[in-house]
Write an enzyme that holds these catalytic residues in place. Structure first.
Site, PDB file in Angstrom:
ATOM      1  N   GLU A 189      66.222  37.751  50.785  1.00  0.00           N
ATOM      2  CA  GLU A 189      66.603  36.332  50.822  1.00  0.00           C
ATOM      3  C   GLU A 189      67.892  36.132  51.605  1.00  0.00           C
ATOM      4  O   GLU A 189      68.913  36.756  51.316  1.00  0.00           O
ATOM      5  CB  GLU A 189      66.780  35.797  49.397  1.00  0.00           C
ATOM      6  CG  GLU A 189      67.179  34.319  49.403  1.00  0.00           C
ATOM      7  CD  GLU A 189      67.246  33.698  48.014  1.00  0.00           C
ATOM      8  OE1 GLU A 189      66.887  34.372  47.025  1.00  0.00           O
ATOM      9  OE2 GLU A 189      67.671  32.533  47.922  1.00  0.00           O
ATOM     10  N   HIS A 200      73.921  38.323  44.820  1.00  0.00           N
ATOM     11  CA  HIS A 200      73.357  36.983  44.640  1.00  0.00           C
ATOM     12  C   HIS A 200      74.353  35.873  44.928  1.00  0.00           C
ATOM     13  O   HIS A 200      74.051  34.904  45.618  1.00  0.00           O
ATOM     14  CB  HIS A 200      72.826  36.822  43.212  1.00  0.00           C
ATOM     15  CG  HIS A 200      72.273  35.461  42.943  1.00  0.00           C
ATOM     16  ND1 HIS A 200      73.049  34.399  42.512  1.00  0.00           N
ATOM     17  CD2 HIS A 200      71.019  34.955  43.065  1.00  0.00           C
ATOM     18  CE1 HIS A 200      72.310  33.326  42.370  1.00  0.00           C
ATOM     19  NE2 HIS A 200      71.072  33.625  42.697  1.00  0.00           N
ATOM     20  N   HIS A 260      62.956  41.293  40.539  1.00  0.00           N
ATOM     21  CA  HIS A 260      63.970  40.278  40.873  1.00  0.00           C
ATOM     22  C   HIS A 260      65.376  40.860  40.712  1.00  0.00           C
ATOM     23  O   HIS A 260      65.804  41.174  39.610  1.00  0.00           O
ATOM     24  CB  HIS A 260      63.782  39.088  39.932  1.00  0.00           C
ATOM     25  CG  HIS A 260      64.695  37.940  40.189  1.00  0.00           C
ATOM     26  ND1 HIS A 260      65.648  37.547  39.278  1.00  0.00           N
ATOM     27  CD2 HIS A 260      64.794  37.098  41.242  1.00  0.00           C
ATOM     28  CE1 HIS A 260      66.289  36.491  39.751  1.00  0.00           C
ATOM     29  NE2 HIS A 260      65.798  36.203  40.946  1.00  0.00           N
TER      30      HIS A 260
END
Ligand code: G3P
Ligand code: CA
Length: 286
Positions: free
Chosen positions: A145, A78, A36
């Site tokens: 993502e 992120h 992650h």
């Protein structure tokens, strides 16, 4: 949770066949260890050192969150702002790539985690998606993502351009080097319309303990091969309902060995962790 976009966004010409029917023999027995943001418990998230550690620690996938610069380059980050993970301030969309490259993406980690600090992290740059792929190559697998897709029109097309350039797409989940994930159903459906073979993971944000209905599972199966959600919101019944629908389930973000074991007992098919070394231990009975 409500998935209401499907009818309007599945384009004419793309089939609405169950996504898993397009992936015969899909390997759901392999338990995926997803690093992650890289091995972000050990090194500054979304940097090359973090991704390298993730690989060394036997992560099966490098997780890459995407933001997009003012001049249209996909970068690994992120947050929509650079504040938390660099020495800059402000929105990524207001930065050119050259300006992003001038930022220090590592010193914040040394300051926040002195016990894990490494002088090598000082001054490291934010990587572009292409730099990540060029560094780790087509031997690696990427769990990408689309973040804030409403802020970045065209990010799906740019992502697919890059995946095609490096031959990272396959005809199904097994042959593809990438899994594409998003909380945005609209973004995933856009990817599905651009390339119906792309294996997609629908991320779902639950505020309460999670439940999932047959109708929701059916709708998800029209375009996705799996789902991801906070590990703290699910139970064994939820996991089994997802598995019985033939979907993958990858909870996030699991950093505790006992929680890893519990989720594996419930039947998850993988998970996101900041500590792929810990998950590798658990997967090997340690
Ligand atoms: O993508 C799985 C998980 O990473 C989602 O949460 O906020 O860490 O991107 P976040
Ligand atoms: Ca993510």
């Amino acid at each position: 949770m409500s998935f209401v976009l499907l009818g309007s966004l599945l384009a004419a010409g793309t089939t609405s066949a169950n996504a898993n029917e397009k992936t015969p023999g899909m390997n759901t027995s392999k338990l995926l260890n997803v690093a992650h943001r890289g091995a972000s418990g050990h090194a500054p998230e979304h940097t090359i050192p973090s991704y390298k550690l993730g690989e060394e620690m036997k992560g099966d996938y490098i997780e890459v969150d995407l933001q997009m610069t003012k001049d249209g380059t996909l970068i690994a980050m992120h947050d929509e702002t650079v504040d938390r993970t660099t020495n800059g301030t402000g929105l990524v969309k207001d930065y050119t790539l050259e300006q992003i490259k001038a930022l220090d993406a590592g010193s914040w980690f040394n300051d926040k985690y002195p016990e894990k600090a490494d002088p090598a992290y000082e001054g490291i740059q934010v990587p572009t998606l292409e730099e990540v792929i060029q560094t780790f190559g087509t031997g690696a697998r990427y769990y990408i993502e689309t973040k804030s897709p409403d802020v970045y029109p065209g990010m799906e097309e740019e992502l697919l351009r890059i995946l095609n350039k490096y031959n990272l797409t396959g005809v199904n989940e097994r042959s593809s080097k990438v899994l594409i994930q998003s909380f945005s159903q609209e973004s995933l459906l856009k990817m599905h319309n651009l390339n119906p073979n792309l294996p997609l993971i629908q991320l779902i944000s639950y505020k309460e303990p999670a439940t999932i209905s047959e109708d929701e599972l059916q709708e998800l199966s029209e375009y996705a091969v799996g789902v991801g959600m906070s590990a703290s919101k699910i139970d064994q019944t939820y996991v089994q309902n997802v598995r019985n629908a033939g979907l993958l389930i990858h909870p996030y973000t699991v950093n505790d060995k006992e929680e890893m074991k519990r989720l594996l007992d419930w039947g998850v098919t993988g998970m996101f962790t900041n500590y792929p070394d810990l998950l590798n231990d658990v997967l090997h009975g340690k």
